[in-house]
Design a protein around this motif. Structure first.
Motif, PDB file in Angstrom:
ATOM      1  N   PRO A  36      32.567  41.751  44.835  1.00 36.90           N
ATOM      2  CA  PRO A  36      32.882  40.889  45.843  1.00 36.90           C
ATOM      3  C   PRO A  36      33.380  39.449  45.113  1.00 36.90           C
ATOM      4  O   PRO A  36      34.412  38.869  45.181  1.00 36.90           O
ATOM      5  CB  PRO A  36      32.087  40.529  47.115  1.00 36.90           C
ATOM      6  N   ALA A  37      32.382  38.824  44.293  1.00 33.76           N
ATOM      7  CA  ALA A  37      32.588  37.776  43.454  1.00 33.76           C
ATOM      8  C   ALA A  37      33.479  37.938  42.401  1.00 33.76           C
ATOM      9  O   ALA A  37      34.238  36.749  42.044  1.00 33.76           O
ATOM     10  CB  ALA A  37      31.119  37.266  42.970  1.00 33.76           C
ATOM     11  N   VAL A  38      33.544  38.963  41.743  1.00 30.62           N
ATOM     12  CA  VAL A  38      34.529  39.135  40.639  1.00 30.62           C
ATOM     13  C   VAL A  38      35.890  39.152  41.459  1.00 30.62           C
ATOM     14  O   VAL A  38      37.005  38.460  40.924  1.00 30.62           O
ATOM     15  CB  VAL A  38      34.464  40.381  39.840  1.00 30.62           C
ATOM     16  N   GLN A  39      35.995  39.859  42.425  1.00 26.63           N
ATOM     17  CA  GLN A  39      37.371  40.040  43.255  1.00 26.63           C
ATOM     18  C   GLN A  39      37.858  38.459  43.467  1.00 26.63           C
ATOM     19  O   GLN A  39      39.009  38.235  43.222  1.00 26.63           O
ATOM     20  CB  GLN A  39      37.086  40.801  44.387  1.00 26.63           C
ATOM     21  N   GLU A  40      37.164  37.695  44.023  1.00 22.63           N
ATOM     22  CA  GLU A  40      37.414  36.507  44.494  1.00 22.63           C
ATOM     23  C   GLU A  40      37.788  35.444  43.339  1.00 22.63           C
ATOM     24  O   GLU A  40      38.825  34.813  43.365  1.00 22.63           O
ATOM     25  CB  GLU A  40      36.339  35.928  45.411  1.00 22.63           C
ATOM     26  N   SER A  41      37.170  35.780  42.242  1.00 22.08           N
ATOM     27  CA  SER A  41      37.488  34.980  41.050  1.00 22.08           C
ATOM     28  C   SER A  41      38.712  35.380  40.698  1.00 22.08           C
ATOM     29  O   SER A  41      39.544  34.600  40.224  1.00 22.08           O
ATOM     30  CB  SER A  41      36.348  35.257  40.079  1.00 22.08           C
ATOM     31  N   LEU A  42      38.753  36.609  40.417  1.00 25.02           N
ATOM     32  CA  LEU A  42      40.168  37.187  39.868  1.00 25.02           C
ATOM     33  C   LEU A  42      41.434  36.801  40.596  1.00 25.02           C
ATOM     34  O   LEU A  42      42.395  36.392  40.308  1.00 25.02           O
ATOM     35  CB  LEU A  42      40.196  38.599  39.785  1.00 25.02           C
ATOM     36  N   GLU A  43      41.199  36.882  42.165  1.00 27.26           N
ATOM     37  CA  GLU A  43      42.416  36.499  42.719  1.00 27.26           C
ATOM     38  C   GLU A  43      42.910  34.944  42.906  1.00 27.26           C
ATOM     39  O   GLU A  43      43.958  34.524  43.295  1.00 27.26           O
ATOM     40  CB  GLU A  43      42.241  37.022  44.315  1.00 27.26           C
ATOM     41  N   THR A  44      41.625  34.484  42.722  1.00 26.12           N
ATOM     42  CA  THR A  44      41.832  32.938  42.834  1.00 26.12           C
ATOM     43  C   THR A  44      41.899  32.219  41.615  1.00 26.12           C
ATOM     44  O   THR A  44      42.164  30.995  41.605  1.00 26.12           O
ATOM     45  CB  THR A  44      40.616  32.208  43.681  1.00 26.12           C
ATOM     46  N   GLY A  45      41.800  32.906  40.409  1.00 29.92           N
ATOM     47  CA  GLY A  45      41.949  32.098  38.991  1.00 29.92           C
ATOM     48  C   GLY A  45      40.688  31.398  38.673  1.00 29.92           C
ATOM     49  O   GLY A  45      40.925  30.471  37.839  1.00 29.92           O
ATOM     50  N   ARG A  46      39.892  31.588  39.132  1.00 26.23           N
ATOM     51  CA  ARG A  46      38.450  31.087  38.726  1.00 26.23           C
ATOM     52  C   ARG A  46      37.763  31.772  37.318  1.00 26.23           C
ATOM     53  O   ARG A  46      38.180  32.876  37.059  1.00 26.23           O
ATOM     54  CB  ARG A  46      37.576  30.813  39.965  1.00 26.23           C
ATOM     55  N   THR A  47      36.832  31.058  36.715  1.00 24.80           N
ATOM     56  CA  THR A  47      36.411  31.658  35.548  1.00 24.80           C
ATOM     57  C   THR A  47      35.983  32.963  35.779  1.00 24.80           C
ATOM     58  O   THR A  47      35.158  33.430  36.688  1.00 24.80           O
ATOM     59  CB  THR A  47      35.268  30.464  35.067  1.00 24.80           C
ATOM     60  N   PRO A  48      35.945  33.821  34.695  1.00 22.85           N
ATOM     61  CA  PRO A  48      36.779  33.779  33.700  1.00 22.85           C
ATOM     62  C   PRO A  48      38.139  34.096  33.534  1.00 22.85           C
ATOM     63  O   PRO A  48      38.686  34.302  32.357  1.00 22.85           O
ATOM     64  CB  PRO A  48      35.967  34.935  32.610  1.00 22.85           C
ATOM     65  N   PHE A  49      38.971  33.988  34.684  1.00 25.59           N
ATOM     66  CA  PHE A  49      40.115  34.273  34.698  1.00 25.59           C
ATOM     67  C   PHE A  49      41.198  33.264  34.939  1.00 25.59           C
ATOM     68  O   PHE A  49      42.319  33.351  35.145  1.00 25.59           O
ATOM     69  CB  PHE A  49      40.448  35.298  36.180  1.00 25.59           C
ATOM     70  N   GLU A  50      40.585  31.916  34.628  1.00 23.12           N
ATOM     71  CA  GLU A  50      41.474  30.827  34.794  1.00 23.12           C
ATOM     72  C   GLU A  50      42.773  30.607  33.894  1.00 23.12           C
ATOM     73  O   GLU A  50      43.485  30.057  34.066  1.00 23.12           O
ATOM     74  CB  GLU A  50      40.471  29.329  34.868  1.00 23.12           C
TER      75      GLU A  50
END
Length: 231
Positions: A36-50
């Protein structure tokens, strides 16, 4: 390169920050999903996906693609683009279409070129084994050539198309290429990529990982989300 889930990877090098087959949600069967934490970061552009400026999907099956995840990613990353075969791009909201690149070669063309978001890539139609629009991606990133095969079958037609493109520094292949005698021979003897990454392991398939590793000891078999390699 960071392995995310199923065939999803994050690739970073130079000005190239690309996610391939990463924007999935429910997946299919027992294939891996994001925490879930990776999913949220990926879809919202947070680290490491920024810094991801380009997201790609090889095809629109749910273990590689999810319209809701892609739409949320584009909404939260206004400088990013999404590219895919026509079937996958057609299912996204009209308001986001200016940042969607539909890729499919014209008649007589062996590949389609995209040169945006700091990336130069070719989309190559390969047989999935099902009636679905399916592209492999060959891209230049950080001084390396990578080819992501998606769900390509280990078939003579696909071998010929890949051989015509030349080899690669890193080949990302579905694990069944290592289990298939012809697929393994093509990797070893004909295509000869410098490094091989194998993925798309379901929960039952992981039990075969050790045996497959023995068939190609230098390959990275992706079974643990979050692992990374540098090439």
């Amino acid at each position: 390169m960071t392995y995310l889930a199923n065939e999803g990877v994050l690739i970073r090098g130079g000005a190239c920050d690309v996610a391939i087959d990463a924007l999935l949600r429910d997946s299919l069967g027992d294939y891996q999903r994001h925490a879930p934490a990776v999913q949220e970061s990926l879809e919202t552009g947070r680290t490491p996906f920024e810094r991801v400026r380009l997201a790609l999907a090889t095809h629109f099956h749910l273990d590689h693609w999810d319209a809701g995840a892609i739409a949320r990613f584009l909404t939260n990353n206004r400088s990013a683009l999404f590219a895919s075969p026509p079937q996958a791009g057609a299912m996204l909201p009209t308001s986001l279409k200016p940042r969607v690149r539909v890729l499919w070669p014209g008649a007589g063309q062996g590949a389609v070129r995209l040169g945006e978001a700091g990336v130069a890539l070719d989309g190559i139609p390969l047989d999935h084994g099902m009636p679905v629009e399916h592209l492999a991606y060959r891209l230049e990133c950080g001084g390396r050539t990578l080819v992501h095969l998606g769900d390509a079958m280990a078939s003579p037609t696909n071998f010929a198309r890949l051989a015509a493109l030349g080899s690669a520094d890193v080949a990302l292949v579905p694990f069944w290429w290592l289990a298939d005698e012809a697929g393994l021979a093509f990797l070893r003897e004909t295509w000869q990529p410098r490094d091989v990454v194998a993925f798309h392991f379901g929960a039952q398939d992981v039990t075969r990982a050790s045996a497959l590793q023995a068939r190609l000891p230098r390959a990275w078999l992706c079974t643990e989300p979050g692992e990374s390699r540098t090439y």
